[in-house]
Scaffold this active site. Structure first.
Site, PDB file in Angstrom:
ATOM      1  N   ALA A  81       0.873  -1.172   0.000  1.00 14.87           N
ATOM      2  CA  ALA A  81       0.000   0.000   0.000  1.00 14.87           C
ATOM      3  C   ALA A  81       0.910   1.222   0.000  1.00 14.87           C
ATOM      4  O   ALA A  81       1.002   1.979   0.960  1.00 14.87           O
ATOM      5  CB  ALA A  81      -0.917  -0.002   1.222  1.00 14.87           C
ATOM      6  N   CYS A 141      -5.574   1.418  -9.291  1.00 12.46           N
ATOM      7  CA  CYS A 141      -4.814   1.340  -8.052  1.00 12.46           C
ATOM      8  C   CYS A 141      -5.762   1.129  -6.876  1.00 12.46           C
ATOM      9  O   CYS A 141      -6.673   1.920  -6.661  1.00 12.46           O
ATOM     10  CB  CYS A 141      -3.983   2.589  -7.803  1.00 12.46           C
ATOM     11  N   ILE A 202      -3.092  -7.856 -15.027  1.00 10.61           N
ATOM     12  CA  ILE A 202      -3.938  -7.208 -14.039  1.00 10.61           C
ATOM     13  C   ILE A 202      -3.110  -6.318 -13.107  1.00 10.61           C
ATOM     14  O   ILE A 202      -1.914  -6.562 -12.931  1.00 10.61           O
ATOM     15  CB  ILE A 202      -4.694  -8.259 -13.171  1.00 10.61           C
ATOM     16  N   THR A 204      -2.925  -5.094  -9.010  1.00 11.27           N
ATOM     17  CA  THR A 204      -2.914  -5.967  -7.828  1.00 11.27           C
ATOM     18  C   THR A 204      -4.325  -6.294  -7.342  1.00 11.27           C
ATOM     19  O   THR A 204      -5.279  -5.570  -7.591  1.00 11.27           O
ATOM     20  CB  THR A 204      -2.145  -5.315  -6.679  1.00 11.27           C
ATOM     21  N   GLY A 255       2.473 -11.734 -11.482  1.00 10.29           N
ATOM     22  CA  GLY A 255       3.274 -12.825 -10.922  1.00 10.29           C
ATOM     23  C   GLY A 255       4.247 -13.489 -11.876  1.00 10.29           C
ATOM     24  O   GLY A 255       4.704 -14.599 -11.617  1.00 10.29           O
ATOM     25  N   GLY A 276       6.883  -7.469 -12.791  1.00  5.07           N
ATOM     26  CA  GLY A 276       6.750  -6.531 -11.676  1.00  5.07           C
ATOM     27  C   GLY A 276       7.499  -6.980 -10.438  1.00  5.07           C
ATOM     28  O   GLY A 276       8.701  -6.745 -10.287  1.00  5.07           O
TER      29      GLY A 276
END
Lengths: 311, 264
Positions: A81, A141, A202, A204, A255, A276
């Site tokens: 976050a 986000c 995608i 998160t 992932g 990522g």
């Protein structure tokens, strides 16, 4: 269309990808928020080996981000976050672009706003800036109250933002989708209809963790976005669905840590992929994935990324 | 800035106490450029696996021109537990050196304060300073938490040990030793000493308060949750003393001047 050929005594596979009008040397791109503005990891990863880089999301003004703690590791995953801490549009253009435009790789600027007007203002300012190859619109986000997911979960709003951005820029527009919706194909079709040149997905998955000892959420923001290998099966399924729902190219994210992961996304229908969380774990991951893809294509006699797609 | 990602051979790994380990690896590129106070990210999953996903940040305990790179750590979870199971002949992936280390400035006596495994980065620092001007204070709950005392005694003119249970040295906290310290004695007479501290937050807060009251500059090495260690994820934010931007442990630190951070 493939355009890039490596010099070699034997013919190597054509890993180049022309996507939404952007020419990528290969289909491996660094994902926004995991590579800063490039310069931060240039000593550990040769960016010119990659297809491109999506820089940390840029807002109109500088953002301080969320208070700590901002991250928490989960099995095969990472909750974050960060809250879109970034230098803001002005400093990005004056401090970060001069370095980025010297690098021989596609530069895509991820943008975010608190309102449709802010997205439009940023997109307008980026148009015709030398060295920028495309815009990735972050309507997904999960870590900020205004903007982000509020736009990404509503097909009408997502379409409106896409349409308005398209009217103020000549740059290719990639819309980054959130998985935190009931049917991602509805949003995908909406932004395609509004003129998006490509879709990336995608972002998160919304999650949380609780500190049992102190009886409180681990993250100061309570919720965070889950990334890493843990989310790959979900990302792959959504890429499969979206690739079959729209005509525009799809960039797979979620992932991806190895070339085998990347190839799964190509088979699902992605035209390119973004790396990522793997870069956070091992800065050299993306370059290793590029080499692995080339070697797989060579071995399998595949001459174009698109041939890998499962019909 | 020179940082390297290397697969390193383990030269030695010794268990010093119940859960405290001393790891020595061969990492020539990293060891030659490392500065006291910097850290490395170590992969812990066996066989290049993905669980644990993230590398573990460990401060550099010592580094030598020969390429010898040392870590001193406590097993606190799955990652460090897996790391502790490795031995000579095996390899470990190390990324480093990372971050901004200690910045010694001309001063009188250098007082190095380590609480528990916070002692880890202080040996390399002590060795980089003029031995006779270094006082090291090592604190722990008991003697079992005081690691590598011999090495510190070889690197510092004076080493004081404090234990909460009195099993060794002064009974009490590191601040008990600080209060008793004659801070005026130094080969550079008149020069004001400086303090370098690493340990649990309450300890560093107390040492910061002591130093500030005496008008002594203090640098502290902080530990936070960290994902990348390289400055790209921005996950390791800490509150600054001003209203401005957050600081990041991995690139602005891990060593900060006491005045830079919000002590809460």
């Amino acid at each position: 269309m493939p355009y890039f050929e490596q010099k070699s005594t034997r013919p190597l596979p054509r890993t180049g990808v022309d996507l939404a009008g952007i020419k990528f040397k290969n289909p491996v791109i660094l994902a926004s928020g995991t590579c800063g503005y490039g310069q931060e990891i240039d000593d550990l990863l040769d960016l010119e080996l990659l297809g491109g880089i999506v820089v940390k999301g840029i807002s109109l003004g500088e953002r301080r981000g969320n208070p700590p703690p901002r991250i928490h590791e989960t099995p095969c995953g990472l909750l974050n976050a960060i809250g879109l801490e970034n230098v803001g549009l002005e400093r990005f253009l004056s401090e970060k672009m001069p370095w980025l435009r010297k690098i021989d790789t596609a530069v895509i600027v991820n943008i975010l706003g608190n309102s449709a007007e802010e997205y439009v203002q940023i997109a307008r300012s980026l148009d015709r800036v030398p060295g920028i190859d495309g815009i990735e619109v972050n309507i997904s986000c999960p870590n900020v109250k205004a903007g982000g997911i509020a736009f990404g979960a509503d097909p009408a709003l997502a379409a409106e933002i896409t349409r308005r951005i398209k009217t103020v820029t000549s740059l290719p527009v990639i819309v980054k989708l959130s998985p935190n919706v009931t049917d991602i194909t509805v949003i995908a079709r909406a932004v395609e209809g509004a003129g998006a040149d490509a879709i990336s997905l995608i972002n998160t998955l919304l999650g949380m963790a609780i500190d049992v000892k102190n009886k409180r959420p681990v993250l100061a923001n309570i919720f965070g976005g889950l990334s890493g290998p843990a989310i790959k099966p979900i990302a792959l399924r959504m890429v499969w669905q979206v690739a079959r729902a729209v005509e525009i190219p799809v960039i797979g994210i979620g992932g991806i840590s190895t070339s085998q992961d990347a190839i799964e996304f190509f088979m699902a229908g992605a035209s390119a992929i973004q790396v990522g969380t793997a870069t956070l774990v091992n800065p050299g991951s993306a370059a290793e994935i590029v080499a692995g893809i080339a070697s797989f294509m060579d071995k399998e006699g595949i001459s174009d990324i698109s041939q890998m797609r499962i019909p | 800035m020179s940082r390297y990602s290397a697969t390193c051979h383990i030269i030695d790994q010794v268990r010093l106490a119940q859960d405290i380990f001393h790891l020595v690896v061969d990492a020539p590129d990293i060891a030659r450029v490392a500065r006291p106070g910097q850290f490395c990210m170590l992969a812990t999953a066996h066989g290049g696996g993905l669980d644990p996903l993230l590398r573990r940040p460990l401060s550099i305990h010592d580094a030598w021109p020969s390429g010898r790179l040392e870590f001193l750590y406590r097993v606190v979870g799955k990652g460090t537990d897996l790391l502790s199971q490795k031995g000579p002949g095996e390899t470990v992936c190390v990324l480093g050196p990372l971050g901004r280390g200690f910045r010694p400035e001309p001063c009188g006596k250098s007082i190095l304060v380590g609480g528990g495994l916070g002692a880890a980065p202080l040996l390399f620092l002590a060795r980089s300073l003029d031995r006779m001007d270094v006082t090291v204070i090592l604190g722990g709950r008991s003697i079992h938490e005081i690691a590598r005392l011999d090495a510190f005694e070889g690197a510092a003119g004076e080493v004081l040990v404090t234990t909460e249970d009195g099993s060794r040295g002064i009974k009490g906290l590191v601040t008990t030793a600080l209060e008793r310290l004659d801070i005026s004695s130094s080969s550079h007479t008149d020069a004001i000493p400086c303090v370098f501290a690493c340990g649990p937050w309450p300890m560093m807060k107390a040492v910061y308060a002591w130093a500030t009251a005496k008008g002594i500059a203090i640098q502290v090495s902080l530990e936070t949750q960290m994902a990348c260690g390289t400055g790209v994820c921005l996950g390791c934010a800490i509150r600054p003393s001003t209203q401005g931007r957050y600081l990041h442990t991995c690139k602005d630190g891990p060593v900060f001047f006491g005045t830079e951070i919000d002590w809460g």
